[in-house]
Motif scaffolding. Structure first.
Motif, PDB file in Angstrom:
ATOM      1  N   THR A 235       0.772  -1.248  -0.112  1.00 50.63           N
ATOM      2  CA  THR A 235       0.000   0.053  -0.216  1.00 50.63           C
ATOM      3  C   THR A 235       1.047   1.228   0.088  1.00 50.63           C
ATOM      4  O   THR A 235       1.891   1.498   1.153  1.00 50.63           O
ATOM      5  CB  THR A 235      -0.699   0.132   1.340  1.00 50.63           C
ATOM      6  N   ILE A 236       1.041   1.892  -1.171  1.00 51.54           N
ATOM      7  CA  ILE A 236       1.991   3.200  -1.200  1.00 51.54           C
ATOM      8  C   ILE A 236       0.900   4.431  -1.319  1.00 51.54           C
ATOM      9  O   ILE A 236      -0.110   4.478  -2.022  1.00 51.54           O
ATOM     10  CB  ILE A 236       2.435   2.883  -2.344  1.00 51.54           C
ATOM     11  N   ALA A 237       1.126   5.541  -0.613  1.00 56.04           N
ATOM     12  CA  ALA A 237       0.270   6.656  -0.779  1.00 56.04           C
ATOM     13  C   ALA A 237       1.248   7.964  -0.836  1.00 56.04           C
ATOM     14  O   ALA A 237       2.277   7.766   0.031  1.00 56.04           O
ATOM     15  CB  ALA A 237      -0.481   6.838   0.397  1.00 56.04           C
ATOM     16  N   ALA A 238       1.031   8.836  -1.772  1.00 58.25           N
ATOM     17  CA  ALA A 238       1.945  10.197  -1.828  1.00 58.25           C
ATOM     18  C   ALA A 238       1.217  11.219  -1.044  1.00 58.25           C
ATOM     19  O   ALA A 238      -0.059  11.369  -1.477  1.00 58.25           O
ATOM     20  CB  ALA A 238       2.211  10.442  -3.183  1.00 58.25           C
ATOM     21  N   VAL A 239       1.609  11.978  -0.143  1.00 60.83           N
ATOM     22  CA  VAL A 239       0.986  13.334   0.508  1.00 60.83           C
ATOM     23  C   VAL A 239       1.814  14.320   0.164  1.00 60.83           C
ATOM     24  O   VAL A 239       2.967  14.400   0.390  1.00 60.83           O
ATOM     25  CB  VAL A 239       1.048  12.714   2.079  1.00 60.83           C
ATOM     26  N   SER A 240       1.191  15.287  -0.113  1.00 57.44           N
ATOM     27  CA  SER A 240       1.747  16.641   0.027  1.00 57.44           C
ATOM     28  C   SER A 240       2.322  17.084   1.342  1.00 57.44           C
ATOM     29  O   SER A 240       1.568  16.913   2.255  1.00 57.44           O
ATOM     30  CB  SER A 240       0.796  17.659  -0.672  1.00 57.44           C
ATOM     31  N   GLN A 241       3.516  17.760   0.995  1.00 51.53           N
ATOM     32  CA  GLN A 241       4.077  18.046   2.497  1.00 51.53           C
ATOM     33  C   GLN A 241       4.237  19.627   2.271  1.00 51.53           C
ATOM     34  O   GLN A 241       3.979  20.084   3.530  1.00 51.53           O
ATOM     35  CB  GLN A 241       5.613  17.331   2.629  1.00 51.53           C
ATOM     36  N   ALA A 242       4.928  19.944   1.277  1.00 49.25           N
ATOM     37  CA  ALA A 242       5.182  21.487   1.265  1.00 49.25           C
ATOM     38  C   ALA A 242       4.229  22.067   0.296  1.00 49.25           C
ATOM     39  O   ALA A 242       4.456  21.863  -0.756  1.00 49.25           O
ATOM     40  CB  ALA A 242       6.698  21.704   0.995  1.00 49.25           C
ATOM     41  N   ILE A 243       3.483  23.133   0.729  1.00 47.15           N
ATOM     42  CA  ILE A 243       2.710  23.794  -0.350  1.00 47.15           C
ATOM     43  C   ILE A 243       2.904  25.137  -0.257  1.00 47.15           C
ATOM     44  O   ILE A 243       2.929  25.732   0.751  1.00 47.15           O
ATOM     45  CB  ILE A 243       1.237  23.309   0.024  1.00 47.15           C
ATOM     46  N   THR A 244       2.972  25.899  -1.353  1.00 42.27           N
ATOM     47  CA  THR A 244       3.437  27.383  -1.612  1.00 42.27           C
ATOM     48  C   THR A 244       1.770  27.804  -1.322  1.00 42.27           C
ATOM     49  O   THR A 244       0.792  27.366  -1.410  1.00 42.27           O
ATOM     50  CB  THR A 244       3.757  27.438  -3.027  1.00 42.27           C
ATOM     51  N   PRO A 245       2.095  29.261  -1.108  1.00 43.41           N
ATOM     52  CA  PRO A 245       1.037  30.236  -0.947  1.00 43.41           C
ATOM     53  C   PRO A 245      -0.163  30.080  -2.207  1.00 43.41           C
ATOM     54  O   PRO A 245      -1.264  30.271  -2.111  1.00 43.41           O
ATOM     55  CB  PRO A 245       1.376  31.788  -0.875  1.00 43.41           C
ATOM     56  N   SER A 246       0.623  29.679  -3.458  1.00 48.28           N
ATOM     57  CA  SER A 246      -0.468  29.625  -4.616  1.00 48.28           C
ATOM     58  C   SER A 246      -1.116  28.237  -4.607  1.00 48.28           C
ATOM     59  O   SER A 246      -1.477  27.524  -5.821  1.00 48.28           O
ATOM     60  CB  SER A 246       0.369  30.082  -5.860  1.00 48.28           C
ATOM     61  N   GLU A 247      -0.958  27.239  -3.659  1.00 47.25           N
ATOM     62  CA  GLU A 247      -1.248  25.896  -3.387  1.00 47.25           C
ATOM     63  C   GLU A 247      -0.640  25.041  -4.404  1.00 47.25           C
ATOM     64  O   GLU A 247      -1.409  23.996  -5.125  1.00 47.25           O
ATOM     65  CB  GLU A 247      -2.779  25.844  -3.655  1.00 47.25           C
ATOM     66  N   VAL A 248       0.735  25.218  -4.584  1.00 42.96           N
ATOM     67  CA  VAL A 248       1.497  23.966  -5.532  1.00 42.96           C
ATOM     68  C   VAL A 248       2.284  23.373  -4.506  1.00 42.96           C
ATOM     69  O   VAL A 248       3.154  23.942  -3.985  1.00 42.96           O
ATOM     70  CB  VAL A 248       2.060  24.895  -6.440  1.00 42.96           C
ATOM     71  N   ALA A 249       2.175  22.076  -4.545  1.00 45.53           N
ATOM     72  CA  ALA A 249       3.060  21.147  -3.733  1.00 45.53           C
ATOM     73  C   ALA A 249       4.300  20.961  -4.302  1.00 45.53           C
ATOM     74  O   ALA A 249       4.679  20.955  -5.479  1.00 45.53           O
ATOM     75  CB  ALA A 249       2.368  19.906  -3.824  1.00 45.53           C
TER      76      ALA A 249
END
Length: 166
Positions: free
Chosen positions: A79-93
């Motif tokens: 079971t593999i999952a990618a999770v956003s960790q660092a998100i810019t103010p313009s909501e780009v991971a």
């Protein structure tokens, strides 16, 4: 009683530690009678069905040896999952964490009885700030690293609790 020199104290502590370990019946995993000897070349891995399972099989084969006379079968579910960790103010991971879990079971081929089963998990991460090619390469590398970590944990668990040579 007073110790004047640190050398006799260290020697005494080392001697006591050696005596304590001598009585605990530990066996080296790859020594005579160890689980590494019982598993080396004797584990059939399930056929890979994804890039991740192919990478996991490759690392398991490196650690357990190529299958020669399989007495045991190792099955697993990833079971593999990618999770956003660092998100810019313009909501780009810009950074992702890759979380992985492997449920596994080692079974005896002769009887079909489970010998060891369990779950291992780990994580790694990669950066998504470069070009598309750089991000794709970083993601592939993260998947490869994660599979190595999961395979190493599976083998460690098998060595700790697996079958002993008969």
């Amino acid at each position: 009683m007073s110790w004047r020199s640190p050398l006799p104290r260290r020697a005494a502590i080392a001697g006591l530690a050696a005596l304590a370990l001598a009585g605990c019946d530990l066996t080296p995993a790859y020594g005579p009678g160890g689980t590494g000897t019982a598993l080396q070349g004797k584990v059939a891995l399930r056929d890979p069905d994804s890039i991740d399972s192919f990478a996991l099989n490759r690392r398991l084969s490196e650690r357990l040896g190529p299958e020669q006379a399989a007495l045991y079968s190792l099955d697993y579910r990833l079971t593999i999952a990618a999770v956003s960790q660092a998100i810019t103010p313009s909501e780009v991971a810009t950074r992702y964490s890759l979380n992985g879990t492997a449920d596994f079971a080692l079974t005896d081929n002769a009887t079909g009885a489970p010998i060891v089963q369990g779950r291992v998990s780990s994580f790694t991460s990669y950066s998504a700030t470069g070009t598309t090619i750089a991000t794709t390469t970083a993601e592939r590398d993260a998947h490869e690293r994660l599979m190595v970590m999961l395979a190493d944990q599976i083998v460690t668990r098998l060595l700790a609790t697996g079958p002993r040579p008969g």
